[in-house]
Design a protein around this motif. Structure first.
Motif, PDB file in Angstrom:
ATOM      1  N   MET A  48     -28.479  14.232  91.825  1.00  0.00           N
ATOM      2  CA  MET A  48     -27.742  15.362  92.067  1.00  0.00           C
ATOM      3  C   MET A  48     -27.799  15.401  93.418  1.00  0.00           C
ATOM      4  SD  MET A  48     -28.338  18.243  89.350  1.00  0.00           S
ATOM      5  CE  MET A  48     -27.317  19.603  89.803  1.00  0.00           C
ATOM      6  N   PHE A  49     -28.896  15.388  94.054  1.00  0.00           N
ATOM      7  CA  PHE A  49     -29.244  15.745  95.434  1.00  0.00           C
ATOM      8  C   PHE A  49     -30.095  14.466  96.472  1.00  0.00           C
ATOM      9  CE2 PHE A  49     -29.636  19.621  92.976  1.00  0.00           C
ATOM     10  CZ  PHE A  49     -28.540  20.455  93.510  1.00  0.00           C
ATOM     11  N   GLY A  50     -30.242  13.496  95.896  1.00  0.00           N
ATOM     12  CA  GLY A  50     -30.898  12.624  96.408  1.00  0.00           C
ATOM     13  C   GLY A  50     -30.159  12.097  98.017  1.00  0.00           C
ATOM     14  N   ASP A  51     -28.985  12.413  97.983  1.00  0.00           N
ATOM     15  CA  ASP A  51     -28.183  11.833  99.000  1.00  0.00           C
ATOM     16  C   ASP A  51     -28.053  12.957 100.202  1.00  0.00           C
ATOM     17  OD1 ASP A  51     -26.341  13.172  97.700  1.00  0.00           O
ATOM     18  OD2 ASP A  51     -24.741  12.130  98.171  1.00  0.00           O
ATOM     19  N   VAL A  52     -28.881  14.045 100.042  1.00  0.00           N
ATOM     20  CA  VAL A  52     -28.523  15.244 100.915  1.00  0.00           C
ATOM     21  C   VAL A  52     -29.046  14.774 102.325  1.00  0.00           C
ATOM     22  CG1 VAL A  52     -29.225  17.615 101.438  1.00  0.00           C
ATOM     23  CG2 VAL A  52     -28.354  16.930  99.309  1.00  0.00           C
ATOM     24  N   LYS A  53     -28.468  14.839 103.368  1.00  0.00           N
ATOM     25  CA  LYS A  53     -28.811  14.886 104.980  1.00  0.00           C
ATOM     26  C   LYS A  53     -28.978  16.133 105.526  1.00  0.00           C
ATOM     27  CE  LYS A  53     -30.047  10.436 104.074  1.00  0.00           C
ATOM     28  NZ  LYS A  53     -31.646  10.273 103.810  1.00  0.00           N
ATOM     29  N   PHE A  54     -27.878  17.113 105.145  1.00  0.00           N
ATOM     30  CA  PHE A  54     -27.870  18.466 106.059  1.00  0.00           C
ATOM     31  C   PHE A  54     -27.693  19.345 104.953  1.00  0.00           C
ATOM     32  CE2 PHE A  54     -25.562  14.736 108.429  1.00  0.00           C
ATOM     33  CZ  PHE A  54     -26.025  14.910 109.494  1.00  0.00           C
ATOM     34  N   VAL A  55     -28.302  20.366 105.320  1.00  0.00           N
ATOM     35  CA  VAL A  55     -28.319  21.653 104.497  1.00  0.00           C
ATOM     36  C   VAL A  55     -28.097  22.788 105.344  1.00  0.00           C
ATOM     37  CG1 VAL A  55     -29.700  23.182 103.215  1.00  0.00           C
ATOM     38  CG2 VAL A  55     -30.120  20.787 103.011  1.00  0.00           C
ATOM     39  N   CYS A  56     -27.035  23.594 105.383  1.00  0.00           N
ATOM     40  CA  CYS A  56     -26.629  24.635 105.725  1.00  0.00           C
ATOM     41  C   CYS A  56     -26.642  25.723 104.998  1.00  0.00           C
ATOM     42  CB  CYS A  56     -24.956  24.465 106.219  1.00  0.00           C
ATOM     43  SG  CYS A  56     -24.762  23.278 107.345  1.00  0.00           S
ATOM     44  N   VAL A  57     -27.162  27.036 105.709  1.00  0.00           N
ATOM     45  CA  VAL A  57     -27.456  28.093 104.750  1.00  0.00           C
ATOM     46  C   VAL A  57     -26.926  29.234 105.537  1.00  0.00           C
ATOM     47  CG1 VAL A  57     -29.737  26.974 103.939  1.00  0.00           C
ATOM     48  CG2 VAL A  57     -30.020  28.391 105.617  1.00  0.00           C
ATOM     49  N   GLY A  58     -26.675  30.411 104.813  1.00  0.00           N
ATOM     50  CA  GLY A  58     -26.176  31.575 105.408  1.00  0.00           C
ATOM     51  C   GLY A  58     -26.292  32.781 104.338  1.00  0.00           C
ATOM     52  N   GLY A  59     -26.009  33.908 104.921  1.00  0.00           N
ATOM     53  CA  GLY A  59     -26.355  35.011 103.965  1.00  0.00           C
ATOM     54  C   GLY A  59     -25.232  35.263 102.871  1.00  0.00           C
ATOM     55  N   ILE A  68     -18.316  24.973 102.874  1.00  0.00           N
ATOM     56  CA  ILE A  68     -18.068  23.805 102.037  1.00  0.00           C
ATOM     57  C   ILE A  68     -16.515  22.974 102.141  1.00  0.00           C
ATOM     58  CG2 ILE A  68     -17.649  24.131  99.759  1.00  0.00           C
ATOM     59  CD1 ILE A  68     -20.639  21.729 101.095  1.00  0.00           C
ATOM     60  N   GLU A  69     -15.878  24.262 101.966  1.00  0.00           N
ATOM     61  CA  GLU A  69     -14.331  23.533 101.931  1.00  0.00           C
ATOM     62  C   GLU A  69     -13.997  23.367 103.550  1.00  0.00           C
ATOM     63  OE1 GLU A  69     -12.962  27.092  98.577  1.00  0.00           O
ATOM     64  OE2 GLU A  69     -12.659  27.619 100.800  1.00  0.00           O
ATOM     65  N   TYR A  70     -14.450  23.971 104.340  1.00  0.00           N
ATOM     66  CA  TYR A  70     -14.305  23.407 105.834  1.00  0.00           C
ATOM     67  C   TYR A  70     -14.845  22.043 106.058  1.00  0.00           C
ATOM     68  CZ  TYR A  70     -14.303  23.405 110.905  1.00  0.00           C
ATOM     69  OH  TYR A  70     -14.258  22.968 112.202  1.00  0.00           O
ATOM     70  N   ILE A  71     -15.993  21.945 105.618  1.00  0.00           N
ATOM     71  CA  ILE A  71     -16.706  20.569 105.898  1.00  0.00           C
ATOM     72  C   ILE A  71     -16.042  19.393 105.310  1.00  0.00           C
ATOM     73  CG2 ILE A  71     -18.731  20.659 104.430  1.00  0.00           C
ATOM     74  CD1 ILE A  71     -19.347  19.833 107.884  1.00  0.00           C
ATOM     75  N   ALA A  72     -15.495  19.790 103.915  1.00  0.00           N
ATOM     76  CA  ALA A  72     -15.085  18.521 103.037  1.00  0.00           C
ATOM     77  C   ALA A  72     -13.746  18.421 103.931  1.00  0.00           C
ATOM     78  CB  ALA A  72     -14.625  19.328 101.678  1.00  0.00           C
ATOM     79  N   ARG A 293     -17.107  30.622 113.753  1.00  0.00           N
ATOM     80  CA  ARG A 293     -17.543  29.795 114.962  1.00  0.00           C
ATOM     81  C   ARG A 293     -18.801  29.034 114.766  1.00  0.00           C
ATOM     82  NH1 ARG A 293     -15.876  33.650 120.120  1.00  0.00           N
ATOM     83  NH2 ARG A 293     -13.490  33.694 119.627  1.00  0.00           N
ATOM     84  N   PRO A 294     -19.932  29.557 114.040  1.00  0.00           N
ATOM     85  CA  PRO A 294     -20.887  28.771 113.872  1.00  0.00           C
ATOM     86  C   PRO A 294     -20.669  27.349 112.764  1.00  0.00           C
ATOM     87  CG  PRO A 294     -21.428  30.985 113.582  1.00  0.00           C
ATOM     88  CD  PRO A 294     -19.968  31.234 113.874  1.00  0.00           C
ATOM     89  N   GLY A 299     -20.260  22.072 111.767  1.00  0.00           N
ATOM     90  CA  GLY A 299     -19.036  21.206 111.490  1.00  0.00           C
ATOM     91  C   GLY A 299     -18.885  19.824 112.149  1.00  0.00           C
ATOM     92  N   SER A 300     -18.721  20.371 113.517  1.00  0.00           N
ATOM     93  CA  SER A 300     -18.497  19.189 114.445  1.00  0.00           C
ATOM     94  C   SER A 300     -19.738  18.353 114.687  1.00  0.00           C
ATOM     95  CB  SER A 300     -17.987  19.746 115.722  1.00  0.00           C
ATOM     96  OG  SER A 300     -18.323  19.485 116.874  1.00  0.00           O
ATOM     97  N   TYR A 301     -20.934  18.993 114.860  1.00  0.00           N
ATOM     98  CA  TYR A 301     -22.099  18.422 114.941  1.00  0.00           C
ATOM     99  C   TYR A 301     -22.300  17.348 113.680  1.00  0.00           C
ATOM    100  CZ  TYR A 301     -27.227  17.503 114.907  1.00  0.00           C
ATOM    101  OH  TYR A 301     -28.212  16.598 114.992  1.00  0.00           O
TER     102      TYR A 301
END
Lengths: 313, 313
Positions: A48-59, A68-72, A293-294, A299-301
């Motif tokens: 399920m998660f072995g390919d994860v390279k970036f984790v974004c967290v927020g409140g 996730i919609e934006y990054i997709a 903005r964050p 996303g751009s990074y």
């Protein structure tokens, strides 16, 4: 019992895929990640998660779904046939979404709430045998002397006395942990923002408090026994100590990511200038625009990093 | 700047409808309760909330929705035509439901999260001119030496060193606040449980921690530098100090309710015996059954109070 923080920190830098520091985990038959409603017996975490390279967290769970919609869309990985399912649908404690190598997880408000999430996330990355993971908190904050809407990339997370430390209570005793974040990642994010040229971004210290009202010198809580002048004096002393913004999760986030060997950054937009007020009275549309903005910056990074990796391979 | 806790406590007992202690609030044109997505300018708070007599709070939004459905049935106040709308639908920070004189509000996990909610709830009750409000936290916890499923009504909330105090940081300085709860309310709840005769209920001290893993001596977090023996020694010392259970919100809840003159209780079910383990490995059905116990107890208490009031009038 070993609780020397320098020991803790040395052991964290051993390898890019060693996240946990707990000998007891090896003796457990299985591991229930209770607040995610996931577990090693019930879920194939490496698949399920072995390919994860970036984790974004927020409140906010809504914001992490919107991310996730934006990054997709940014990564051209949209699935037109389906909505993005909440991987933690079995609980209402946190929400989790995934697209390709990007995981998006909500953490609620405050140090205890994000700490529970990070313990289980770090174990999840360990069980899934992830490597070279970058983790970024995208959040909101109160600014000090900055134009509202400015994005702050945290240099150091400091406490309410402006010191760069996090106090973890273990078995009733206080252990002090370091709150340094990855300097090169912060610089890369700043460079990204310059290239984007859509909003102001600065690097500075972030004050992390245990409370939103009295803990942040607000005059509009249920209780307030200090004056406007006391408030201004306190915030000005924070500014002199290099504090650009105030939020409620960065210190434990920095401390736990450092212990885990995770490359970590905190990227928060300022929703207001606390030297000018306390209430979040901007219109819904303005606040919504600021909160994106964050997401746009991170996303751009991520897009840039994945592109560079593709070119190298 | 006045920050003497004895001053704070004296002023709280003046009248049953004085909840706030903040002279600045009177000078504000309007008050935005940001994390509720409510405000004095946008909502008629006295009309919406003026009749509230009981507030129940708990970490999980799903549980607080289930509680309002349960209490509506108990009080025969169900509305067969409609679902119970979330009054805070404009935000995902907290969820709020109301049936007659009962308000049900979620508070997330940990002291900072419940503190934000309580600041705004106390202001809401003040703006709505509510009187004689009783507030009860219904939660989950880890037990110490109790059969899982036992309900604990908190006598005193103690910190990780077993002292009955809450440390609030204000402008970088620590103010110590009292964590006493209403003794008579606790006794009335215990009596109610005896009459119900459905599950074991005890009165005891509750330890409130800032962390779920290292802060509660768990061996199954991402980090753990202590042994099973260290853990057992710590929990046994807690037990000797009268601690029956461990959770993460009671201290600031007790402190803020006391300052506000709110009659307050904490009613938590124990999901496991921490002397025997750390993981929440009971089946979903068993855990769900346990989580209903504080609801059943508090539902029965509210019903009894309203019946007695009706008979008096």
């Amino acid at each position: 019992m070993k609780m020397d923080p320098s020991d803790e920190q040395r052991s964290a830098s051993s390898s890019s895929h060693v996240f946990v520091h707990n000998p007891h985990l090896d003796t457990m038959k299985d591991d229930i990640l209770y607040h995610f409603s996931l577990g090693t017996k019930t879920h194939d975490l490496p698949a399920m998660f072995g390919d994860v390279k970036f984790v974004c967290v927020g409140g906010s769970p809504w914001r992490m779904k919107s991310f996730i919609e934006y990054i997709a869309a940014e990564l051209a990985m949209e699935d037109p046939k389906s909505d993005y399912p909440n991987i933690c649908a079995g609980t209402d404690r946190y929400a989790m979404y995934k697209v390709g190598p990007v995981l998006s997880v909500s953490h609620g408000m405050g140090i205890p709430s994000i700490a529970i999430m990070l313990h289980e996330l770090i174990k999840l990355l360990h069980h899934a045998r992830c490597t070279d993971v970058t983790i970024i908190r995208i959040g909101t904050s109160g600014g000090i002397g900055l134009e509202p809407g400015t994005v702050v990339v945290t240099k150091q997370s400091v406490d309410a006395t402006f010191l760069p430390k996090f106090e973890q209570v273990i078995l009733g005793k206080t252990v002090v942990r370091n709150t340094d974040l990855d300097r090169s990642l912060a610089e890369e994010l700043l460079q990204c923002s310059k290239e984007l040229n859509q909003f102001e971004t600065v690097i500075g210290n972030t004050m992390c408090t245990l409370d939103f009202y009295e803990g942040q010198a607000r005059l509009d809580g249920a209780f307030c026994a200090y004056t406007e002048k006391d408030k201004q004096d306190y915030l000005n002393r924070a500014r002199e100590a290099g504090v650009c913004n105030i939020e409620m999760e960065s210190s434990v986030f920095a401390a736990m990511c450092k212990l885990s060997g995770l490359r970590a950054a905190v990227v928060c937009v300022t929703l207001l200038d606390r030297l000018k007020g306390d209430q979040l009275s901007s219109s819904h549309d303005v606040l919504h625009n600021y909160q994106q903005r964050p997401q746009i910056l991170v996303g751009s990074y991520i897009k840039k990093q994945l592109k560079a990796k593709l070119q190298r391979s």
